[in-house]
Write a protein that holds these residues in place. Structure first.
Motif, short mmCIF file in Angstrom:
data_model
loop_
_atom_site.label_atom_id
_atom_site.label_comp_id
_atom_site.label_asym_id
_atom_site.label_seq_id
_atom_site.Cartn_x
_atom_site.Cartn_y
_atom_site.Cartn_z
N GLY A 60 0.82 -1.25 -0.01
CA GLY A 60 -0.09 -0.22 0.08
C GLY A 60 0.80 1.13 -0.18
O GLY A 60 2.20 1.15 -0.15
N MET A 61 0.30 2.33 0.33
CA MET A 61 1.17 3.97 0.41
C MET A 61 2.19 3.73 1.45
O MET A 61 1.95 3.15 2.45
N ALA A 62 2.82 4.23 0.95
CA ALA A 62 4.31 4.18 1.78
C ALA A 62 4.48 5.54 2.57
O ALA A 62 4.47 6.55 1.92
N ASP A 75 5.99 15.43 -0.05
CA ASP A 75 6.19 14.43 -0.96
C ASP A 75 7.46 13.86 -1.40
O ASP A 75 8.33 14.40 -0.94
N ARG A 76 7.40 13.01 -2.09
CA ARG A 76 8.71 12.44 -2.63
C ARG A 76 9.68 13.21 -3.39
O ARG A 76 11.07 13.03 -3.30
N ALA A 93 -1.29 9.31 -2.71
CA ALA A 93 -0.75 7.78 -3.03
C ALA A 93 -0.59 7.52 -4.75
O ALA A 93 0.05 6.63 -4.98
N ASN A 94 -1.21 8.45 -5.49
CA ASN A 94 -1.16 8.28 -6.92
C ASN A 94 -0.16 9.33 -7.45
O ASN A 94 -0.41 9.95 -8.32
N GLN A 95 0.84 9.56 -6.84
CA GLN A 95 1.89 10.45 -7.38
C GLN A 95 2.69 9.87 -8.61
O GLN A 95 3.03 8.76 -8.70
N PRO A 96 3.05 10.39 -9.42
CA PRO A 96 3.64 10.03 -10.77
C PRO A 96 5.15 9.81 -10.22
O PRO A 96 5.60 10.47 -9.45
N PRO A 97 5.84 8.77 -10.62
CA PRO A 97 7.19 8.58 -10.61
C PRO A 97 8.16 9.63 -11.06
O PRO A 97 7.92 10.34 -11.82
N LEU A 102 7.43 4.45 11.52
CA LEU A 102 7.73 5.39 12.36
C LEU A 102 9.09 6.06 11.95
O LEU A 102 9.85 5.39 11.78
N SER A 103 9.54 7.43 12.22
CA SER A 103 10.67 7.88 11.89
C SER A 103 11.24 7.42 13.05
O SER A 103 11.08 7.75 14.49
N PRO A 104 12.91 7.42 12.89
CA PRO A 104 13.60 7.32 11.79
C PRO A 104 13.22 5.88 10.98
O PRO A 104 13.24 4.89 11.59
N ALA A 105 13.22 6.12 9.56
CA ALA A 105 13.15 4.84 8.94
C ALA A 105 14.27 4.09 8.62
O ALA A 105 15.20 4.82 8.51
N PRO A 106 13.91 2.81 8.10
CA PRO A 106 15.25 2.10 7.64
C PRO A 106 15.76 2.91 6.05
O PRO A 106 14.83 3.55 5.59
N THR A 107 16.98 2.68 6.04
CA THR A 107 17.57 3.29 4.83
C THR A 107 17.06 2.63 3.59
O THR A 107 17.06 3.46 2.57
N SER A 108 16.56 1.66 3.43
CA SER A 108 16.03 0.96 2.23
C SER A 108 14.58 1.61 1.99
O SER A 108 13.91 1.15 1.03
N PHE A 109 14.00 2.32 2.92
CA PHE A 109 12.42 2.61 2.88
C PHE A 109 12.35 3.82 1.98
O PHE A 109 13.08 4.87 2.49
N SER A 110 11.50 3.96 1.10
CA SER A 110 11.51 5.03 0.14
C SER A 110 10.11 5.66 0.30
O SER A 110 9.00 5.11 -0.19
N PRO A 111 9.44 6.42 1.07
CA PRO A 111 8.29 6.98 1.24
C PRO A 111 7.51 7.67 0.24
O PRO A 111 8.26 8.55 -0.47
#
Length: 235
Positions: free
Chosen positions: A45-47, A146-147, A193-197, A108-117
Motif C-alpha cells: 500500500g501507500m508508503a 512528498d517524494r 498515493a497516486n504520485q507520478p514516479p 515511524l521515523s527514523p525509517a530504515p535506509t531502504s524505505f522510500s516513502p
C-alpha cells in the motif's frame, strides 16, 4: 508509673499507622486508548513515513496533568501515565493511520535506509490535556512532504472532546481526540498515493575522445612563371 502509659502509646502508634495508610493510597496507571483500528491488509500500500512526532515539553513527564478553571495545570493525585506519553501517541497514530490507509507500509521515523516513502508527515502536538471540569483539548500541526521534497499540505488542527469528569474518562477523551486527528490526517494523505514516479535525469554522454591530428604534409613551393623583358623574333 509507666504501666498506665502503655495503652496510650499503643493507641498513638495505631493512629499514626492509619494515617500513614491513608496518605499512601494506590495510584492508577493509564494508557491512551488506540480504539479499534482496522488491520491493514495491503503489503504494497501507500508508503508513509510518520514523524518525527514532536510532543510539547510540558507533556514529557509521568504525571497526568489536570487543567484547572483558571487555566493552570496541576499534577493528578490519583493517576499517572503507565509509560511514555510520547511513545503512546506514536503507536496510536501509527495504528490508526495504517488502518485508515489499509497499508502495512506506514513506519515511524527514523525509517530504515531502504524505505522510500511516498510522503512524510511532520507532526507537532502542542497541547493535549483536560481537567475535571475542563474538556479534553488537542492542538496539533502537520506538514506533508512528498517524494520530491515539496510541501503538499500544512494544517493547524484544534479538537475538543467532552467527558464525564473522572480521570479515566479524561484519558479516554484524549485518546478519542488523537483518533480523530489520525482520521483527518489519513483523508489528506490518500490523494498523495497516486504520485507520478520521479523521472530520472538523462545521463550526459561522455564526450568522444578527440581524434589525433593528422601530420601535416610538407608544403611544396609552387612554380611561378618568370617574366623577362626579352622579345623573341621569328624569320
Amino acid at each position: 508509673m509507666t504501666a498506665p502509659r502503655l495503652p496510650l502509646f499503643l493507641m498513638l502508634a495505631g493512629l499514626l499507622g492509619l494515617a500513614g495508610c491513608a496518605t499512601h493510597q494506590p495510584v492508577s496507571l493509564y494508557q491512551l486508548d488506540s480504539g479499534n483500528p482496522a488491520q491493514p491488509a495491503q503489503s504494497a500500500g501507500m508508503a508513509v513515513l510518520l514523524g518525527p512526532v514532536v510532543v510539547a515539553d510540558y507533556l514529557q513527564r509521568e504525571t497526568l496533568l489536570q487543567r484547572q478553571d483558571d487555566g493552570s495545570l496541576q499534577g493528578s493525585v490519583d493517576g499517572r501515565w503507565a509509560g511514555s506519553l510520547s511513545s503512546d501517541i506514536n503507536q496510536l497514530m501509527l495504528r490508526q493511520v495504517a488502518g485508515h490507509l489499509d497499508s502495512q507500509r506506514v513506519v515511524l521515523s527514523p525509517a530504515p535506509t531502504s524505505f522510500s516513502p511516498d510522503v512524510q508527515v511532520l507532526l507537532t502536538i502542542t497541547r493535549l490535556d483536560s481537567g475535571a471540569s475542563q474538556p479534553a483539548i488537542l492542538d496539533a500541526q502537520w506538514r506533508l512532504i512528498d517524494r520530491r521534497g515539496q510541501v503538499r499540505d500544512n494544517r493547524i488542527v484544534h479538537l475538543q472532546e467532552q467527558h464525564a469528569g473522572s480521570t479515566a474518562s479524561q484519558v479516554q477523551a484524549q485518546g478519542v481526540l488523537l483518533q480523530r486527528l489520525a482520521e483527518q490526517l489519513s483523508v489528506t494523505l490518500k490523494p498523495l498515493a497516486n504520485q507520478p514516479p520521479i523521472a530520472e535525469a538523462p545521463r550526459k554522454q561522455a564526450p568522444a575522445p578527440a581524434k589525433p591530428a593528422a601530420p601535416e604534409k610538407p608544403k611544396i613551393p609552387m612554380a611561378s612563371p618568370i617574366r623577362t623583358d626579352m622579345e623573341v623574333f621569328r624569320f
